[in-house]
Design a protein around this motif. Structure first.
Motif, PDB file in Angstrom:
ATOM      1  N   GLU A  50     -48.357  -5.236  23.684  1.00 54.83           N
ATOM      2  CA  GLU A  50     -49.402  -5.595  22.724  1.00 54.83           C
ATOM      3  C   GLU A  50     -50.616  -6.227  23.406  1.00 54.83           C
ATOM      4  OE1 GLU A  50     -50.265  -5.334  19.353  1.00 54.83           O
ATOM      5  OE2 GLU A  50     -48.863  -3.680  19.656  1.00 54.83           O
ATOM      6  N   LYS A  51     -50.390  -6.960  24.463  1.00 50.93           N
ATOM      7  CA  LYS A  51     -51.520  -7.547  25.186  1.00 50.93           C
ATOM      8  C   LYS A  51     -52.401  -6.433  25.764  1.00 50.93           C
ATOM      9  CE  LYS A  51     -52.141 -11.288  25.751  1.00 50.93           C
ATOM     10  NZ  LYS A  51     -53.014 -12.288  25.074  1.00 50.93           N
ATOM     11  N   MET A  52     -51.790  -5.396  26.302  1.00 51.71           N
ATOM     12  CA  MET A  52     -52.569  -4.272  26.830  1.00 51.71           C
ATOM     13  C   MET A  52     -53.200  -3.444  25.702  1.00 51.71           C
ATOM     14  SD  MET A  52     -50.371  -2.823  30.077  1.00 51.71           S
ATOM     15  CE  MET A  52     -48.757  -2.827  29.264  1.00 51.71           C
ATOM     16  N   ALA A  53     -52.522  -3.385  24.563  1.00 50.02           N
ATOM     17  CA  ALA A  53     -53.036  -2.600  23.446  1.00 50.02           C
ATOM     18  C   ALA A  53     -54.145  -3.321  22.693  1.00 50.02           C
ATOM     19  CB  ALA A  53     -51.895  -2.256  22.490  1.00 50.02           C
ATOM     20  N   ALA A  54     -54.353  -4.613  22.972  1.00 50.17           N
ATOM     21  CA  ALA A  54     -55.379  -5.384  22.270  1.00 50.17           C
ATOM     22  C   ALA A  54     -56.763  -4.832  22.596  1.00 50.17           C
ATOM     23  CB  ALA A  54     -55.288  -6.855  22.666  1.00 50.17           C
ATOM     24  N   PRO A  55     -57.672  -4.808  21.618  1.00 48.83           N
ATOM     25  CA  PRO A  55     -59.005  -4.235  21.859  1.00 48.83           C
ATOM     26  C   PRO A  55     -59.759  -4.888  23.006  1.00 48.83           C
ATOM     27  CG  PRO A  55     -58.627  -4.550  19.502  1.00 48.83           C
ATOM     28  CD  PRO A  55     -57.474  -5.206  20.214  1.00 48.83           C
TER      29      PRO A  55
ATOM     30  N   PHE B  34     -44.497   1.734  34.582  1.00 49.17           N
ATOM     31  CA  PHE B  34     -44.873   3.023  34.005  1.00 49.17           C
ATOM     32  C   PHE B  34     -44.608   3.037  32.503  1.00 49.17           C
ATOM     33  CE2 PHE B  34     -43.553   3.769  38.409  1.00 49.17           C
ATOM     34  CZ  PHE B  34     -44.717   4.299  38.925  1.00 49.17           C
ATOM     35  N   GLY B  35     -43.411   2.598  32.125  1.00 49.28           N
ATOM     36  CA  GLY B  35     -43.060   2.587  30.714  1.00 49.28           C
ATOM     37  C   GLY B  35     -43.939   1.661  29.902  1.00 49.28           C
ATOM     38  N   LEU B  36     -44.226   0.487  30.449  1.00 45.96           N
ATOM     39  CA  LEU B  36     -45.025  -0.499  29.725  1.00 45.96           C
ATOM     40  C   LEU B  36     -46.469  -0.029  29.548  1.00 45.96           C
ATOM     41  CD1 LEU B  36     -43.588  -3.578  31.615  1.00 45.96           C
ATOM     42  CD2 LEU B  36     -43.321  -3.185  29.158  1.00 45.96           C
ATOM     43  N   VAL B  37     -47.084   0.442  30.642  1.00 47.13           N
ATOM     44  CA  VAL B  37     -48.486   0.868  30.576  1.00 47.13           C
ATOM     45  C   VAL B  37     -48.639   2.084  29.671  1.00 47.13           C
ATOM     46  CG1 VAL B  37     -50.372   1.871  31.937  1.00 47.13           C
ATOM     47  CG2 VAL B  37     -49.134  -0.140  32.784  1.00 47.13           C
ATOM     48  N   CYS B  38     -47.743   3.039  29.801  1.00 48.56           N
ATOM     49  CA  CYS B  38     -47.867   4.244  28.981  1.00 48.56           C
ATOM     50  C   CYS B  38     -47.606   3.947  27.507  1.00 48.56           C
ATOM     51  CB  CYS B  38     -46.923   5.329  29.496  1.00 48.56           C
ATOM     52  SG  CYS B  38     -47.429   5.999  31.103  1.00 48.56           S
ATOM     53  N   ALA B  39     -46.710   3.025  27.212  1.00 41.97           N
ATOM     54  CA  ALA B  39     -46.488   2.635  25.818  1.00 41.97           C
ATOM     55  C   ALA B  39     -47.741   2.014  25.227  1.00 41.97           C
ATOM     56  CB  ALA B  39     -45.315   1.666  25.727  1.00 41.97           C
TER      57      ALA B  39
ATOM     58  N   ARG C  53     -50.178   3.430  22.111  1.00 42.17           N
ATOM     59  CA  ARG C  53     -50.576   2.657  20.935  1.00 42.17           C
ATOM     60  C   ARG C  53     -52.087   2.677  20.750  1.00 42.17           C
ATOM     61  NH1 ARG C  53     -46.565  -2.677  20.608  1.00 42.17           N
ATOM     62  NH2 ARG C  53     -44.633  -1.467  20.890  1.00 42.17           N
ATOM     63  N   ARG C  54     -52.812   2.543  21.847  1.00 50.21           N
ATOM     64  CA  ARG C  54     -54.267   2.577  21.735  1.00 50.21           C
ATOM     65  C   ARG C  54     -54.743   3.932  21.209  1.00 50.21           C
ATOM     66  NH1 ARG C  54     -56.656  -1.887  24.970  1.00 50.21           N
ATOM     67  NH2 ARG C  54     -58.662  -0.838  24.671  1.00 50.21           N
ATOM     68  N   ARG C  55     -54.145   4.995  21.720  1.00 50.28           N
ATOM     69  CA  ARG C  55     -54.505   6.326  21.223  1.00 50.28           C
ATOM     70  C   ARG C  55     -54.211   6.442  19.734  1.00 50.28           C
ATOM     71  NH1 ARG C  55     -50.676  11.340  22.438  1.00 50.28           N
ATOM     72  NH2 ARG C  55     -49.503   9.996  21.006  1.00 50.28           N
ATOM     73  N   ASP C  56     -53.021   5.995  19.323  1.00 50.51           N
ATOM     74  CA  ASP C  56     -52.616   6.120  17.930  1.00 50.51           C
ATOM     75  C   ASP C  56     -53.465   5.240  17.012  1.00 50.51           C
ATOM     76  OD1 ASP C  56     -50.705   7.848  18.870  1.00 50.51           O
ATOM     77  OD2 ASP C  56     -49.034   6.427  18.688  1.00 50.51           O
ATOM     78  N   ARG C  57     -53.993   4.148  17.544  1.00 46.58           N
ATOM     79  CA  ARG C  57     -54.819   3.227  16.749  1.00 46.58           C
ATOM     80  C   ARG C  57     -56.303   3.577  16.802  1.00 46.58           C
ATOM     81  NH1 ARG C  57     -51.872  -2.377  18.886  1.00 46.58           N
ATOM     82  NH2 ARG C  57     -49.848  -1.983  17.858  1.00 46.58           N
ATOM     83  N   GLY C  58     -56.639   4.624  17.539  1.00 43.98           N
ATOM     84  CA  GLY C  58     -58.024   5.019  17.638  1.00 43.98           C
ATOM     85  C   GLY C  58     -58.851   4.153  18.559  1.00 43.98           C
ATOM     86  N   LEU C  59     -58.194   3.429  19.472  1.00 43.62           N
ATOM     87  CA  LEU C  59     -58.889   2.589  20.436  1.00 43.62           C
ATOM     88  C   LEU C  59     -59.095   3.353  21.747  1.00 43.62           C
ATOM     89  CD1 LEU C  59     -56.922  -0.769  19.995  1.00 43.62           C
ATOM     90  CD2 LEU C  59     -59.232  -0.265  19.177  1.00 43.62           C
ATOM     91  N   PRO C  60     -60.199   3.137  22.414  1.00 40.62           N
ATOM     92  CA  PRO C  60     -60.391   3.799  23.713  1.00 40.62           C
ATOM     93  C   PRO C  60     -59.389   3.265  24.734  1.00 40.62           C
ATOM     94  CG  PRO C  60     -62.098   2.158  23.349  1.00 40.62           C
ATOM     95  CD  PRO C  60     -61.345   2.272  22.060  1.00 40.62           C
ATOM     96  N   PRO C  61     -58.995   4.071  25.694  1.00 40.68           N
ATOM     97  CA  PRO C  61     -58.020   3.603  26.691  1.00 40.68           C
ATOM     98  C   PRO C  61     -58.645   2.616  27.659  1.00 40.68           C
ATOM     99  CG  PRO C  61     -58.834   5.767  27.290  1.00 40.68           C
ATOM    100  CD  PRO C  61     -59.408   5.467  25.929  1.00 40.68           C
TER     101      PRO C  61
ATOM    102  N   GLN D 202     -54.554  12.227  31.150  1.00 37.78           N
ATOM    103  CA  GLN D 202     -55.233  12.964  32.213  1.00 37.78           C
ATOM    104  C   GLN D 202     -56.695  13.180  31.873  1.00 37.78           C
ATOM    105  OE1 GLN D 202     -53.608  13.951  35.125  1.00 37.78           O
ATOM    106  NE2 GLN D 202     -55.614  14.528  35.915  1.00 37.78           N
ATOM    107  N   GLU D 203     -56.973  13.372  30.615  1.00 36.68           N
ATOM    108  CA  GLU D 203     -58.332  13.666  30.170  1.00 36.68           C
ATOM    109  C   GLU D 203     -59.169  12.409  29.940  1.00 36.68           C
ATOM    110  OE1 GLU D 203     -61.579  16.006  29.058  1.00 36.68           O
ATOM    111  OE2 GLU D 203     -59.638  16.640  29.893  1.00 36.68           O
ATOM    112  N   ASN D 204     -58.525  11.297  29.556  1.00 39.37           N
ATOM    113  CA  ASN D 204     -59.287  10.159  29.040  1.00 39.37           C
ATOM    114  C   ASN D 204     -59.180   8.860  29.822  1.00 39.37           C
ATOM    115  OD1 ASN D 204     -60.365  11.136  26.236  1.00 39.37           O
ATOM    116  ND2 ASN D 204     -58.231  11.826  26.298  1.00 39.37           N
ATOM    117  N   VAL D 205     -58.142   8.681  30.633  1.00 34.71           N
ATOM    118  CA  VAL D 205     -57.941   7.387  31.308  1.00 34.71           C
ATOM    119  C   VAL D 205     -58.562   7.417  32.698  1.00 34.71           C
ATOM    120  CG1 VAL D 205     -56.266   5.674  32.089  1.00 34.71           C
ATOM    121  CG2 VAL D 205     -55.813   7.003  30.007  1.00 34.71           C
ATOM    122  N   ALA D 206     -59.357   6.403  33.006  1.00 42.40           N
ATOM    123  CA  ALA D 206     -59.992   6.295  34.322  1.00 42.40           C
ATOM    124  C   ALA D 206     -59.070   5.558  35.290  1.00 42.40           C
ATOM    125  CB  ALA D 206     -61.321   5.562  34.205  1.00 42.40           C
TER     126      ALA D 206
END
Length: 494
Positions: free
Chosen positions: A118-123, A167-172, A176-184, A220-224
């Protein structure tokens, strides 16, 4: 004596610099995995510098520990309000101390993985950074492919699994950000790996694709994943360092950081969601990191390997002791000039001769007290990335290799587990058992150590490498490290 925490800052002596900003006004913009000495002497220091200059208030750092052993760091960080002392040890013996305040939170993933995600998923989180060591990227040393068979990774790939790996934590969090409409967020590697951002992209998207192909394609398309080159010698904190901080700066710090006075960070400018103005803190923000990182990996990092095994076998225990021995420093310089530098592309604005001699000066700083044991550890993650590319390029071009091959031989001799005085060596490596088993056969079969194709590829089949490697290994067995280096200085043919 004051224990270091927020309440004690106002009572610390003037010779110890403290944060000149109100930490209560800070908000997290960076989540960092791997809060060890290097991160705290480097990235966190740069952010603290920006904050002291009046900026980066929304770029504070939340540290994350992934391993169970990271609980020790969490205990200290919680007790000290995430404050710590950074002490620079100058070559003239003087010390500069500063309390770093840019880390404002520390989470332990094994205790609460949901809080980390959730900390990583925060805006407000726009960068997730990494110092997880070379081995933390989970790739095969020869093929470069993601190792899905790693038990921890395999467990994270199971449906419904609670993530335990980075890997599991960052990708999760990205899901969530993708599903919530937040930029990565941007994933920023700060590890000593050539093309560290490219490697991070490949490994994280490989994990995501195995778990959810759509997520992998989206990442692959969106994360820098910007590349970077980092440099600051930061030895492991010792009890002697804690005593020094208490004596010299009158503060009780359970986990200070000591480092040399040199610092360098070259960073690719690729941050779609923004970044701190790192260039204002002395970071070189560039379009292409590769020429700088090759210079550092093949001159500094490979030179560390060039000195550590020979030095340890000969009875030295500290880096500065080795580099103050003309025989060893001469060998280092010859390796850098004659074998490493010819593999480097032109680097406009960089004086390579000055850089090489500056490295010798840095290694010779007795006050840093960097240990050879630290440099000798985890060699199976280091030699294949830092030194073997030098050997392969010189084999292809007809360049000199006998010093590089001798470094590999010194590792093989070190992995036998005793030095030249017969004292036992504690070989620290993720592949300790197979490495030591192979090294035990060195005398009966001189190629036993380098026949591991997972580490060395086909080098054991190259006649020129074999000639130089076996000559050095034989000399190490029969005459020892010093004589071997004397023979190399005399110009043994490749």
């Amino acid at each position: 004596m004051n224990k270091l925490n927020s309440a004690s800052l106002s009572g610390l002596p003037a010779r110890l610099s403290v944060p000149g900003y109100d930490r209560s006004e800070l908000s997290v913009g960076i989540v960092h995995f791997g809060v060890g000495g290097f991160h705290r002497a480097h990235q966190a220091m740069y952010v603290d510098r920006l904050m002291n200059d009046g900026g980066a208030r929304d770029w504070a750092i939340c540290g994350v520990g992934v391993l169970p052993g990271d609980s020790a760091m969490k205990t200290v960080m919680d007790a000290q309000d995430c404050l710590y002392t950074l002490v620079l040890k100058n070559p003239d013996g003087t010390r500069e101390g500063r309390v770093i305040g840019s880390i404002i939170e520390y989470l332990l993933a094994p205790e609460d993985p949901e809080a980390v995600i959730e900390k990583m998923a925060a805006p407000g989180t726009r960068i997730v950074s990494l110092t997880i060591t070379e081995g933390g990227y989970n790739f095969h040393h020869v093929t470069g492919e993601f190792n899905a068979a790693n038990p921890a990774v395999a467990a994270d790939l199971q449906a419904g699994a609670v993530p335990t790996t980075v890997f599991g934590l960052v990708c999760a969090a990205l899901q969530r950000r993708r599903d919530r409409g937040l930029p990565p967020f941007t994933v920023m590697s700060c590890d000593n790996i050539q093309g560290n951002g490219d490697v991070a992209r490949k490994m994280f998207t490989a994990f995501a694709s195995l778990r959810d192909p759509e997520l992998g394609a989206w990442m692959q398309e969106n994360v820098a994943f910007p590349n970077s080159m980092v440099d600051r010698i930061t030895p492991v904190t010792t009890d002697e360092d804690r005593t020094m901080v208490a004596r010299d700066f009158e503060v009780e710090d359970a986990w200070p950081v000591v480092s040399e006075d040199f610092e360098q960070w070259v960073l690719e400018d690729h941050f779609p969601q923004g970044r701190p103005p790192f260039e204002d803190a002395g970071v070189q923000v560039v379009d292409d990191v590769e020429p700088y990182e090759l210079m550092k990996l093949r001159l500094l990092n490979a030179s560390h390997q060039a000195l550590c095994y020979f030095g340890y076998l000969a009875g030295y225990r500290y880096v500065h002791e080795v580099c103050r021995d003309p025989l060893f420093s001469g060998f280092l310089l010859d390796y850098m000039v004659r074998e490493a530098t010819p593999t480097l592309a032109p680097l406009p604005g960089v004086d390579l001769d000055a850089y090489r001699h500056r490295l010798i000066e840095r290694f010779s700083n007795e006050h840093v007290r960097d240990t050879l044991a630290r440099l000798c550890a985890e060699s199976s993650d280091r030699i294949p990335k830092w030194l073997l590319p030098v050997i392969r390029e010189n084999l292809a071009s007809g360049g000199e290799i006998h010093r590089s091959a001798a470094i590999v031989a010194s590792w093989a001799r070190y992995a036998e587990g005793t030095d030249e005085q017969g004292a036992p060596i504690d070989v620290v490596d993720r592949l300790r058992e197979p490495l030591m088993a192979a090294a035990a056969r060195n005398r009966a079969d001189p190629l036993a150590f380098v026949e591991d194709r997972d580490l060395f590829g086909d080098l054991a089949s190259n006649d020129r490498f074999v000639q130089s490697y076996t000559a050095a290994l034989t000399s190490l067995h029969e005459h020892g490290a010093r004589t071997t280096l004397e023979e190399l200085a005399a110009g043994r043919p490749t």
